[in-house]
Design a protein around this motif. Structure first.
Motif, PDB file in Angstrom:
ATOM      1  N   LEU A 154       2.859   7.206  -6.738  1.00 45.33           N
ATOM      2  CA  LEU A 154       1.715   7.170  -7.641  1.00 45.33           C
ATOM      3  C   LEU A 154       1.261   5.754  -7.994  1.00 45.33           C
ATOM      4  CD1 LEU A 154       2.437  10.132 -10.074  1.00 45.33           C
ATOM      5  CD2 LEU A 154       1.269  10.103  -7.883  1.00 45.33           C
ATOM      6  N   TYR A 155       2.161   4.795  -7.974  1.00 44.05           N
ATOM      7  CA  TYR A 155       1.784   3.420  -8.278  1.00 44.05           C
ATOM      8  C   TYR A 155       1.942   2.511  -7.061  1.00 44.05           C
ATOM      9  CZ  TYR A 155       1.208   3.884 -13.371  1.00 44.05           C
ATOM     10  OH  TYR A 155       0.744   4.207 -14.621  1.00 44.05           O
ATOM     11  N   GLY A 156       3.108   2.543  -6.425  1.00 43.37           N
ATOM     12  CA  GLY A 156       3.388   1.586  -5.358  1.00 43.37           C
ATOM     13  C   GLY A 156       2.393   1.634  -4.217  1.00 43.37           C
ATOM     14  N   ARG A 157       2.092   2.813  -3.707  1.00 42.00           N
ATOM     15  CA  ARG A 157       1.201   2.901  -2.562  1.00 42.00           C
ATOM     16  C   ARG A 157      -0.207   2.436  -2.917  1.00 42.00           C
ATOM     17  NH1 ARG A 157       5.374   6.147  -1.315  1.00 42.00           N
ATOM     18  NH2 ARG A 157       5.722   6.795   0.849  1.00 42.00           N
ATOM     19  N   LEU A 158      -0.721   2.899  -4.058  1.00 44.20           N
ATOM     20  CA  LEU A 158      -2.068   2.500  -4.454  1.00 44.20           C
ATOM     21  C   LEU A 158      -2.126   1.018  -4.805  1.00 44.20           C
ATOM     22  CD1 LEU A 158      -4.953   3.420  -4.963  1.00 44.20           C
ATOM     23  CD2 LEU A 158      -4.278   3.987  -7.315  1.00 44.20           C
ATOM     24  N   ASN A 159      -1.105   0.513  -5.499  1.00 41.54           N
ATOM     25  CA  ASN A 159      -1.079  -0.909  -5.856  1.00 41.54           C
ATOM     26  C   ASN A 159      -1.114  -1.795  -4.621  1.00 41.54           C
ATOM     27  OD1 ASN A 159      -0.774   0.046  -8.441  1.00 41.54           O
ATOM     28  ND2 ASN A 159       1.158  -0.980  -8.841  1.00 41.54           N
ATOM     29  N   LEU A 160      -0.294  -1.461  -3.638  1.00 41.21           N
ATOM     30  CA  LEU A 160      -0.230  -2.286  -2.429  1.00 41.21           C
ATOM     31  C   LEU A 160      -1.504  -2.136  -1.602  1.00 41.21           C
ATOM     32  CD1 LEU A 160       3.489  -1.573  -1.759  1.00 41.21           C
ATOM     33  CD2 LEU A 160       2.531  -3.853  -2.130  1.00 41.21           C
ATOM     34  N   ALA A 161      -2.102  -0.953  -1.635  1.00 51.90           N
ATOM     35  CA  ALA A 161      -3.400  -0.787  -0.987  1.00 51.90           C
ATOM     36  C   ALA A 161      -4.430  -1.709  -1.628  1.00 51.90           C
ATOM     37  CB  ALA A 161      -3.852   0.669  -1.082  1.00 51.90           C
TER      38      ALA A 161
END
Length: 405
Positions: free
Chosen positions: A241-248
């Protein structure tokens, strides 16, 4: 005008862009050359309140949601991938407290995080397990009202500047319960916690991305996040919920900068009596850069928008991370090629964009992992409720505003 942005979002983008140009840009050359952790920039970013962008107002946060968070990270990353990485890593550290923290833990930790007085991290990865979280070997042994923690965590974002680590350990032997992992909030100054000497990475220079060692660290049971056995959920929910979107978002900022610099270069350079970009081969490549940027931006902000509205969107998050990172890596490489010999010079930023972009692939799951998850979604392989179904409501804009009292 971008469909997912409100007037408040556009004002936030201007504010972050102005900050990045005024405060971050002058630090980039030193960050690139010193091969050391920038200990000033994390504080500058945190003091703006941006680490608390998804924290509800009753804990002192902005309650502005994931689109706002994405804007902050993207705009910082346009100027410095390392600055974006600093912001995203600690926002990732916020997730575990929002998702699994008790009310006492939220009241203790979220207000100082929102105020910029505390930087959280999430510490899960180990040398022998990588992205296979269930293979970790770090242990937590119950001792009355405390736990004794032992293990070494690697590739931890903000490792050298973090104030509290959200770390995951094996609380019972793997042979007895292979899926039983447990998470704890561990203060960085607690006896037995140390960080290994900083080792510069290929890119994101200035960003602390190192190893944290726990040696007989004694923590009270009150520091446990959730129940014993919730550690896998703590790690996965934060990552999805955070890591993937943040890194995107970091990748998107790097991608935008690469496109902007390359377009400017293709306009200023002339070959055979006309602008470089007007030659068909170069023009075609620039068209591809623009296509990748537009596609990545749409995917990233759609995923953020769905999270803000509490909608199931795990597959959108997998897609956003895969698409934005792959686009950033490919476009940064193309930018170097379009610049020709100039792209190999240290005074040109495109080389930095490539080095930074490649560093965004592994965290929160490599491209292959994202494709694997997307394949499972397409094939209808069911792993139970989506993480976004379970936790997106906690940071949905309606929820955040309702808890503003």
């Amino acid at each position: 005008m971008f469909v997912f942005e409100t007037d408040d979002h556009r004002q936030l983008r201007r504010t972050v862009r102005d900050f990045a140009l005024a405060e971050v840009a002058p630090r980039v050359a030193e960050m690139e050359s010193s091969a050391d952790v920038d200990t000033v920039l994390p504080d500058l970013i945190a003091r703006r309140g941006w680490i608390g962008v998804t924290i509800p107002r009753r804990y002192g946060g902005m309650a502005a949601g994931h689109v706002a968070k994405t804007i902050i990270i993207e705009e910082l990353s346009r100027v410095s991938g390392a600055a974006g990485a600093i912001a995203q890593a600690s926002q990732l550290g916020v997730a575990k407290i929002i998702h699994f923290g008790s009310e006492q833990q939220k009241q203790q930790w979220l207000p100082p995080i929102a105020a910029g007085a505390c930087l959280p991290t999430i510490a899960t990865t180990e040398e022998g397990s990588g992205g296979h979280v269930l293979a970790m070997q770090a242990t937590a042994t119950r001792d009355g009202d405390h736990y004794i923690l032992n293990g070494r965590k690697k590739y931890i974002g903000n490792s050298h500047v973090g104030d509290v680590h959200g770390a995951v350990f094996r609380a019972v032997p793997e042979s007895e319960a292979p899926r039983s992992l447990t998470a704890f909030l561990v203060e960085a100054n607690r006896p037995g916690v140390r960080v290994e000497p900083y080792q510069p990475a290929l890119g994101l220079r200035g960003f602390s991305f190192g190893d944290v060692v726990f040696e007989d660290v004694r923590v009270p049971a009150a520091n446990r996040l959730g129940a014993e056995g919730d550690g896998l959920d703590v790690a996965y929910s934060s990552s999805v919920l955070y890591g993937r979107l943040n890194l995107a978002a970091v990748a998107l900022g790097i991608l935008a900068a690469a496109v902007e610099d390359t377009v400017a270069f293709a306009k200023e350079r002339h070959r055979y009596g006309r602008e470089l970009g007007r030659h068909p081969v170069i023009g075609g490549r620039i068209g591809q850069l623009e296509h990748r940027l537009r596609s990545a931006r749409t995917a990233v902000y759609q995923a953020a928008h769905l999270l803000d509205h509490g909608k199931p969107c795990d597959a959108d998050l997998f897609d956003a991370k895969y698409g934005a990172v792959e686009a950033a890596i490919a476009s940064a490489a193309d930018a170097v090629r379009i610049h020709g010999g100039a792209g190999l010079r240290a005074d040109r930023r495109v080389g930095r964009y490539y080095r930074d972009a490649i560093c965004i692939d592994a965290p929160a799951g490599t491209a292959d992992i994202q494709l694997h998850r997307l394949a499972e979604h397409a094939l209808g392989i069911d792993h139970g409720p989506q993480w976004s179904q379970r936790f997106a409501h906690l940071t949905a804009l309606s929820t955040a505003k309702e808890t503003a009292a």
